[in-house]
Design an enzyme around this catalytic site. Structure first.
Site, PDB file in Angstrom:
ATOM      1  N   LYS A  75       7.125  11.231   0.153  1.00  0.00           N
ATOM      2  CA  LYS A  75       6.760  10.546   1.413  1.00  0.00           C
ATOM      3  C   LYS A  75       7.990   9.908   2.041  1.00  0.00           C
ATOM      4  O   LYS A  75       8.260  10.048   3.230  1.00  0.00           O
ATOM      5  CB  LYS A  75       5.704   9.470   1.101  1.00  0.00           C
ATOM      6  CG  LYS A  75       5.424   8.544   2.256  1.00  0.00           C
ATOM      7  CD  LYS A  75       4.950   7.156   1.818  1.00  0.00           C
ATOM      8  CE  LYS A  75       5.791   6.490   0.782  1.00  0.00           C
ATOM      9  NZ  LYS A  75       5.812   5.056   0.729  1.00  0.00           N
ATOM     10  N   THR A 114       6.332   0.838   1.883  1.00  0.00           N
ATOM     11  CA  THR A 114       7.346   1.646   2.571  1.00  0.00           C
ATOM     12  C   THR A 114       6.617   2.591   3.509  1.00  0.00           C
ATOM     13  O   THR A 114       5.905   3.494   3.057  1.00  0.00           O
ATOM     14  CB  THR A 114       8.180   2.475   1.569  1.00  0.00           C
ATOM     15  OG1 THR A 114       8.757   1.597   0.615  1.00  0.00           O
ATOM     16  CG2 THR A 114       9.274   3.238   2.287  1.00  0.00           C
ATOM     17  N   LYS A 143      15.209   0.756   4.331  1.00  0.00           N
ATOM     18  CA  LYS A 143      14.585   1.220   3.082  1.00  0.00           C
ATOM     19  C   LYS A 143      14.629   2.748   2.961  1.00  0.00           C
ATOM     20  O   LYS A 143      14.917   3.293   1.894  1.00  0.00           O
ATOM     21  CB  LYS A 143      13.134   0.710   3.039  1.00  0.00           C
ATOM     22  CG  LYS A 143      12.278   1.285   1.939  1.00  0.00           C
ATOM     23  CD  LYS A 143      12.704   0.856   0.553  1.00  0.00           C
ATOM     24  CE  LYS A 143      11.859   1.540  -0.507  1.00  0.00           C
ATOM     25  NZ  LYS A 143      12.402   1.357  -1.849  1.00  0.00           N
ATOM     26  N   LEU A 170       0.842  -1.209   0.000  1.00  0.00           N
ATOM     27  CA  LEU A 170       0.000   0.000   0.000  1.00  0.00           C
ATOM     28  C   LEU A 170       0.873   1.253   0.000  1.00  0.00           C
ATOM     29  O   LEU A 170       2.071   1.173   0.286  1.00  0.00           O
ATOM     30  CB  LEU A 170      -0.914  -0.030   1.236  1.00  0.00           C
ATOM     31  CG  LEU A 170      -1.890  -1.216   1.270  1.00  0.00           C
ATOM     32  CD1 LEU A 170      -2.607  -1.275   2.609  1.00  0.00           C
ATOM     33  CD2 LEU A 170      -2.891  -1.122   0.132  1.00  0.00           C
ATOM     34  N   PRO A 171       0.276   2.418  -0.316  1.00  0.00           N
ATOM     35  CA  PRO A 171       1.111   3.618  -0.469  1.00  0.00           C
ATOM     36  C   PRO A 171       1.864   4.057   0.789  1.00  0.00           C
ATOM     37  O   PRO A 171       3.076   4.268   0.738  1.00  0.00           O
ATOM     38  CB  PRO A 171       0.101   4.691  -0.916  1.00  0.00           C
ATOM     39  CG  PRO A 171      -1.036   3.929  -1.520  1.00  0.00           C
ATOM     40  CD  PRO A 171      -1.109   2.639  -0.756  1.00  0.00           C
TER      41      PRO A 171
HETATM   42  P1  NAD Z   1       0.616   2.706  -6.315  1.00  0.00           P
HETATM   43  O1  NAD Z   1       0.065   4.023  -5.908  1.00  0.00           O
HETATM   44  O2  NAD Z   1       0.875   2.406  -7.756  1.00  0.00           O
HETATM   45  O3  NAD Z   1      -0.360   1.529  -5.770  1.00  0.00           O
HETATM   46  C1  NAD Z   1      -0.970   1.511  -4.513  1.00  0.00           C
HETATM   47  C2  NAD Z   1      -2.256   0.684  -4.653  1.00  0.00           C
HETATM   48  O4  NAD Z   1      -2.844   0.534  -3.349  1.00  0.00           O
HETATM   49  C3  NAD Z   1      -3.314   1.351  -5.546  1.00  0.00           C
HETATM   50  O5  NAD Z   1      -3.695   0.436  -6.565  1.00  0.00           O
HETATM   51  C4  NAD Z   1      -4.468   1.659  -4.583  1.00  0.00           C
HETATM   52  O6  NAD Z   1      -5.751   1.544  -5.177  1.00  0.00           O
HETATM   53  C5  NAD Z   1      -4.249   0.589  -3.522  1.00  0.00           C
HETATM   54  N1  NAD Z   1      -4.879   0.860  -2.213  1.00  0.00           N
HETATM   55  C6  NAD Z   1      -4.772   1.969  -1.452  1.00  0.00           C
HETATM   56  N2  NAD Z   1      -5.447   1.809  -0.296  1.00  0.00           N
HETATM   57  C7  NAD Z   1      -5.993   0.556  -0.328  1.00  0.00           C
HETATM   58  C8  NAD Z   1      -6.794  -0.210   0.570  1.00  0.00           C
HETATM   59  N3  NAD Z   1      -7.194   0.278   1.738  1.00  0.00           N
HETATM   60  N4  NAD Z   1      -7.145  -1.447   0.186  1.00  0.00           N
HETATM   61  C9  NAD Z   1      -6.760  -1.970  -1.003  1.00  0.00           C
HETATM   62  N5  NAD Z   1      -6.010  -1.301  -1.900  1.00  0.00           N
HETATM   63  C10 NAD Z   1      -5.619  -0.059  -1.562  1.00  0.00           C
HETATM   64  O7  NAD Z   1       1.939   2.520  -5.440  1.00  0.00           O
HETATM   65  P2  NAD Z   1       3.206   1.587  -5.767  1.00  0.00           P
HETATM   66  O8  NAD Z   1       4.117   2.315  -6.670  1.00  0.00           O
HETATM   67  O9  NAD Z   1       2.727   0.211  -6.114  1.00  0.00           O
HETATM   68  O10 NAD Z   1       3.907   1.577  -4.329  1.00  0.00           O
HETATM   69  C11 NAD Z   1       3.407   0.799  -3.232  1.00  0.00           C
HETATM   70  C12 NAD Z   1       4.408   0.893  -2.091  1.00  0.00           C
HETATM   71  O11 NAD Z   1       5.677   0.408  -2.535  1.00  0.00           O
HETATM   72  C13 NAD Z   1       4.656   2.335  -1.594  1.00  0.00           C
HETATM   73  O12 NAD Z   1       4.823   2.315  -0.200  1.00  0.00           O
HETATM   74  C14 NAD Z   1       5.939   2.730  -2.316  1.00  0.00           C
HETATM   75  O13 NAD Z   1       6.651   3.722  -1.596  1.00  0.00           O
HETATM   76  C15 NAD Z   1       6.661   1.398  -2.352  1.00  0.00           C
HETATM   77  N6  NAD Z   1       7.641   1.235  -3.455  1.00  0.00           N
HETATM   78  C16 NAD Z   1       7.340   1.627  -4.733  1.00  0.00           C
HETATM   79  C17 NAD Z   1       8.289   1.439  -5.755  1.00  0.00           C
HETATM   80  C18 NAD Z   1       8.006   1.846  -7.182  1.00  0.00           C
HETATM   81  O14 NAD Z   1       8.961   1.837  -7.979  1.00  0.00           O
HETATM   82  N7  NAD Z   1       6.796   2.184  -7.563  1.00  0.00           N
HETATM   83  C19 NAD Z   1       9.510   0.835  -5.465  1.00  0.00           C
HETATM   84  C20 NAD Z   1       9.771   0.416  -4.165  1.00  0.00           C
HETATM   85  C21 NAD Z   1       8.824   0.616  -3.174  1.00  0.00           C
END
Ligand code: NAD
Length: 298
Positions: free
Chosen positions: A248, A98, A173, A64-65
């Site tokens: 964030k 994260t 991280k 999740l975000p």
């Molecule tokens: P994203 O915004 O693409 O996806 C997040 C998903 O969570 C969305 O599809 C949203 O609808 C869903 N969501 C939110 N609240 C919810 C709930 N209560 N129930 C069900 N679904 C819910 O984000 P992302 O890029 O996939 O990143 C996710 C995590 O991974 C973050 O913490 C980010 O910092 C970390 N991260 C991202 C990357 C990257 O390259 N994108 C790399 C490493 C770590």
């Protein structure tokens, strides 16, 4: 193994797809119908709610975000009950979001009280690593819980590090992402400077990649459009790691620095730069779009 997967965004969807491809039974949930359709087409079952997804699950994975989403999901929000009450005793929670180390510790304590295991297992490697199954996992938790998770983590990643007790994965991280945020700005500055002086961004990038300025952005995440076919920059800064997510993480790094009186001048400056970039309307774009702030216009 029966797995519930909650959060199917840029990272969660390919991670869930890799688990399903490896033969696990994955029941996935996201608030977005599009996200659900994507994983369904690649072999996962989908659920109507998070509560539905965890029925019968031996392992629950969340991606999740931010902290408030993870805390809201597991502990409840606005009077709605938390998911912990719906998960079968003895199951293991792997949170790969994260978030703040303190939030991981708070959720882990409540999980233990409910008879559940918990590890924080944030990842590095970007969407490319998530798709290829080559992520790096930074794990906080007990040896026993990590060993239970390991066979699944190995289907999604190639490097698995045990950073320490619950929360330690998150601390590792945010240290890494503070460095990444800084080096993306530095890489962008250098490319923008060269291009303003008439250099070809491809040629300059290759020179720096093989010289002492070489780094991960130059290897696989070049911020200049067209230099690398698979980069977020070449896709119009879509489908990668959002500026607001980087913001964030840099905020988490500053909170962590304040709690131990650490000096992180470049981390602090990087947070300000991404904040200005976000305010200018680039929050949803990939964080490598920060190069736009540094490019000569016209
Ligand atoms: P994203 O915004 O693409 O996806 C997040 C998903 O969570 C969305 O599809 C949203 O609808 C869903 N969501 C939110 N609240 C919810 C709930 N209560 N129930 C069900 N679904 C819910 O984000 P992302 O890029 O996939 O990143 C996710 C995590 O991974 C973050 O913490 C980010 O910092 C970390 N991260 C991202 C990357 C990257 O390259 N994108 C790399 C490493 C770590």
């Amino acid at each position: 193994m029966q797995i519930a997967f909650i959060g199917l965004g840029n990272m969660g969807a390919p991670m869930a797809i890799n688990l399903a491809k490896a033969g696990h039974s994955v029941k996935a949930f996201d608030l977005s119908a599009d996200a659900l359709a994507k994983v369904k087409a690649e072999g996962s079952q989908t659920a109507a709610s998070a509560q539905d997804a965890v029925q019968g699950a031996e392992v629950v994975i969340s991606m999740l975000p931010a902290s408030q989403h993870v805390e809201g999901l597991y502990l409840g929000r606005d009077g709605a009950p938390g998911l912990l009450a719906s998960i079968a005793k003895g199951a293991l929670i792997i949170d790969s979001s994260t978030i703040a180390a303190a939030t991981s510790q708070k959720v882990a304590q409540a999980a233990a009280a409910a008879g559940l295991g918990f590890i924080d297992a944030p990842v590095s490697g970007g969407t490319g690593g998530a798709i290829a199954g080559t992520l790096t996992f930074m794990v906080g938790g007990t040896d026993a819980d990590l060993e239970r998770a390991r066979p699944l983590l190995e289907k999604m990643g190639k490097n698995i590090f045990h950073a320490g007790a619950v929360g330690a994965g998150q601390t590792a991280k945010i240290c890494n992402n503070m460095l990444l945020g800084i080096l993306m700005i530095g890489t962008s500055e250098a490319i923008a400077l060269g291009v303003a002086n008439g250099l070809d961004p491809k040629v300059l990038s290759e020179i720096m990649r093989r010289s002492s300025g070489g780094n991960w952005a130059l290897e696989v995440y070049n911020p200049y459009p067209g230099v690398q076919e698979a980069s977020a920059a070449t896709r119009g800064y879509t489908g990668g790691f959002g500026t607001d997510l980087m913001l964030k993480d840099l905020g988490l790094a500053q909170e962590s620095a304040m709690s131990v009186k650490a000096s992180t001048p470049l981390g602090g400056m990087a947070r300000q730069i991404y904040a200005a970039h976000s305010i200018a309307g680039h929050g949803p774009e990939d964080f490598s779009s920060v190069i736009k702030m540094l490019q000569k216009k016209g």
